[in-house]
Write a protein that holds these residues in place. Structure first.
Motif, PDB file in Angstrom:
ATOM      1  N   GLU A  25       4.197  -4.551  -4.728  1.00  0.00           N
ATOM      2  CA  GLU A  25       4.755  -5.539  -5.652  1.00  0.00           C
ATOM      3  C   GLU A  25       4.569  -5.113  -7.100  1.00  0.00           C
ATOM      4  OE1 GLU A  25       2.828  -9.126  -4.454  1.00  0.00           O
ATOM      5  OE2 GLU A  25       4.169  -9.451  -2.734  1.00  0.00           O
ATOM      6  N   GLY A  26       3.568  -4.263  -7.351  1.00  0.00           N
ATOM      7  CA  GLY A  26       3.350  -3.730  -8.693  1.00  0.00           C
ATOM      8  C   GLY A  26       4.191  -2.517  -9.006  1.00  0.00           C
ATOM      9  N   GLY A  27       4.985  -2.048  -8.028  1.00  0.00           N
ATOM     10  CA  GLY A  27       5.908  -0.937  -8.275  1.00  0.00           C
ATOM     11  C   GLY A  27       5.441   0.431  -7.839  1.00  0.00           C
ATOM     12  N   ASP A  28       4.325   0.514  -7.119  1.00  0.00           N
ATOM     13  CA  ASP A  28       3.789   1.807  -6.696  1.00  0.00           C
ATOM     14  C   ASP A  28       4.513   2.287  -5.444  1.00  0.00           C
ATOM     15  OD1 ASP A  28       1.981   4.040  -6.447  1.00  0.00           O
ATOM     16  OD2 ASP A  28       0.948   2.907  -4.883  1.00  0.00           O
ATOM     17  N   PHE A  29       5.073   3.500  -5.493  1.00  0.00           N
ATOM     18  CA  PHE A  29       5.855   3.976  -4.345  1.00  0.00           C
ATOM     19  C   PHE A  29       4.992   4.202  -3.106  1.00  0.00           C
ATOM     20  CE2 PHE A  29       4.970   7.946  -6.786  1.00  0.00           C
ATOM     21  CZ  PHE A  29       4.389   8.749  -5.804  1.00  0.00           C
ATOM     22  N   ARG A  30       3.742   4.609  -3.289  1.00  0.00           N
ATOM     23  CA  ARG A  30       2.861   4.764  -2.125  1.00  0.00           C
ATOM     24  C   ARG A  30       2.579   3.407  -1.475  1.00  0.00           C
ATOM     25  NH1 ARG A  30       1.079   8.742  -5.679  1.00  0.00           N
ATOM     26  NH2 ARG A  30       0.924  10.845  -4.776  1.00  0.00           N
ATOM     27  N   GLY A  31       2.340   2.407  -2.319  1.00  0.00           N
ATOM     28  CA  GLY A  31       2.133   1.070  -1.790  1.00  0.00           C
ATOM     29  C   GLY A  31       3.357   0.578  -1.038  1.00  0.00           C
ATOM     30  N   MET A  32       4.552   0.839  -1.588  1.00  0.00           N
ATOM     31  CA  MET A  32       5.783   0.444  -0.906  1.00  0.00           C
ATOM     32  C   MET A  32       5.881   1.094   0.470  1.00  0.00           C
ATOM     33  SD  MET A  32       8.542   0.779  -3.995  1.00  0.00           S
ATOM     34  CE  MET A  32       8.222   0.072  -5.616  1.00  0.00           C
ATOM     35  N   PHE A  33       5.582   2.393   0.523  1.00  0.00           N
ATOM     36  CA  PHE A  33       5.698   3.086   1.807  1.00  0.00           C
ATOM     37  C   PHE A  33       4.700   2.556   2.817  1.00  0.00           C
ATOM     38  CE2 PHE A  33       4.095   6.283   4.721  1.00  0.00           C
ATOM     39  CZ  PHE A  33       5.245   6.518   5.464  1.00  0.00           C
ATOM     40  N   HIS A  34       3.432   2.451   2.413  1.00  0.00           N
ATOM     41  CA  HIS A  34       2.412   2.036   3.376  1.00  0.00           C
ATOM     42  C   HIS A  34       2.593   0.579   3.801  1.00  0.00           C
ATOM     43  CE1 HIS A  34       0.407   5.820   3.356  1.00  0.00           C
ATOM     44  NE2 HIS A  34       0.171   5.786   2.057  1.00  0.00           N
ATOM     45  N   LEU A  35       3.087  -0.266   2.887  1.00  0.00           N
ATOM     46  CA  LEU A  35       3.405  -1.628   3.288  1.00  0.00           C
ATOM     47  C   LEU A  35       4.537  -1.626   4.310  1.00  0.00           C
ATOM     48  CD1 LEU A  35       3.118  -4.700   3.010  1.00  0.00           C
ATOM     49  CD2 LEU A  35       4.720  -4.588   1.074  1.00  0.00           C
ATOM     50  N   GLY A  36       5.589  -0.848   4.016  1.00  0.00           N
ATOM     51  CA  GLY A  36       6.699  -0.753   4.955  1.00  0.00           C
ATOM     52  C   GLY A  36       6.265  -0.193   6.295  1.00  0.00           C
ATOM     53  N   ARG A  37       5.401   0.806   6.271  1.00  0.00           N
ATOM     54  CA  ARG A  37       4.907   1.425   7.512  1.00  0.00           C
ATOM     55  C   ARG A  37       4.123   0.413   8.345  1.00  0.00           C
ATOM     56  NH1 ARG A  37       0.019   3.322   8.424  1.00  0.00           N
ATOM     57  NH2 ARG A  37      -0.526   3.389   6.205  1.00  0.00           N
ATOM     58  N   MET A  38       3.242  -0.363   7.687  1.00  0.00           N
ATOM     59  CA  MET A  38       2.465  -1.346   8.441  1.00  0.00           C
ATOM     60  C   MET A  38       3.346  -2.483   8.961  1.00  0.00           C
ATOM     61  SD  MET A  38      -1.300  -1.600   6.637  1.00  0.00           S
ATOM     62  CE  MET A  38      -2.026  -2.296   8.125  1.00  0.00           C
ATOM     63  N   LEU A  39       4.373  -2.851   8.195  1.00  0.00           N
ATOM     64  CA  LEU A  39       5.309  -3.855   8.681  1.00  0.00           C
ATOM     65  C   LEU A  39       6.054  -3.346   9.913  1.00  0.00           C
ATOM     66  CD1 LEU A  39       6.675  -5.160   5.262  1.00  0.00           C
ATOM     67  CD2 LEU A  39       5.442  -6.536   6.955  1.00  0.00           C
ATOM     68  N   LEU A  40       6.427  -2.060   9.902  1.00  0.00           N
ATOM     69  CA  LEU A  40       7.066  -1.469  11.084  1.00  0.00           C
ATOM     70  C   LEU A  40       6.128  -1.540  12.289  1.00  0.00           C
ATOM     71  CD1 LEU A  40       8.843   1.775   9.790  1.00  0.00           C
ATOM     72  CD2 LEU A  40       9.933  -0.320  10.604  1.00  0.00           C
TER      73      LEU A  40
END
Length: 245
Positions: free
Chosen positions: A182-197
């Motif tokens: 949510e703060g715009g970090d691309f690593r955070g986006m990926f790992h959040l997406g990965r855990m959601l998957l």
């Protein structure tokens, strides 16, 4: 173009400076150059970054380092950190992680979140002549995270997910990744997406994974692709580039 004087710099209002930033990069660069020459530390740091990026002027990493050092000598914290980045990456100088670690620690000790983040990398990996110390690294990441540094928040999530130093806690990791994303970090986006998957929440995962390539480094995209393939999932994004990490 008419030379920019000290009087011009002093008379520039915040609104005018905002308009300059939004206009042609060359005009903004001329103002920043003049302000830097007059000794304004923030202008010197910005000029260094513009020279490093080639934004509004020819790219010149060596000159960029010179401006970062000039501001760093006057205790400008981000410039102290950027001197470290230049030595870490060989921007305008021979690559030297030992020197980089010195500057990162100096910035960290002065309380700069980016300095904490970068010096924590050295502690985590045992680089730059620094003894490997994951616990000390996590402590620095946590200090930076408490100040809102989104990249550090994401790294704290990795510690919780892996159970490194702290007990494994997937919910804590998930929360860290969400905040970093949510703060715009691309690593955070990926790992959040990965855990959601992993949780079967495909519709929520896809928007985050689709945003990763907008700012991610090519090296991280390769790492991310490998992680998704290990999960049996095809990558959902193409190559993207940014400077820095």
């Amino acid at each position: 173009m008419k030379p920019i004087t000290a009087a011009d710099i002093s008379a520039t209002t915040p609104e005018q400076l905002t308009a300059l930033r939004a206009g042609p990069p060359e005009a903004y660069a001329a103002w920043i150059q003049a302000a830097a020459d007059l000794g304004l530390l923030e202008a010197q740091a910005i000029l260094g970054q513009m020279l490093l990026d080639g934004h509004g002027m020819a790219r010149d990493p060596e000159a960029a380092l010179g401006w970062f050092k000039r501001a760093a000598q006057a205790d400008h914290l981000m410039s102290i950190n950027m001197v470290g980045r230049c030595y870490e990456n060989g921007w305008g100088v021979a690559r030297d992680e030992t020197v980089a670690a010195y500057w990162f620690r100096l910035a960290a000790d002065r309380g700069l979140d980016w300095g904490m983040y970068n010096y924590a990398h050295m502690l985590r990996d045992g680089r730059g002549g620094v003894a490997r110390d994951p616990a000390a690294a996590l402590a620095l990441y946590q200090r930076a995270a408490q100040s809102g540094h989104v990249k550090s928040i994401g790294v704290v999530g990795r510690f919780h997910e892996a159970g490194t130093v702290v007990p494994r806690d997937l919910e804590q990791a998930f929360d860290c990744y969400r905040r970093a994303a949510e703060g715009g970090d691309f690593r955070g986006m990926f790992h959040l997406g990965r855990m959601l998957l992993q949780r079967g929440r495909l519709d929520e995962a896809e928007p985050w994974l689709d945003r990763v390539s907008q700012t991610a480094t090519p090296a991280f995209l390769r790492e991310a692709d490998a992680m998704l393939r290990d999960m049996g999932v095809a990558a959902r994004y193409g190559a993207g580039t940014v400077q820095g990490a």
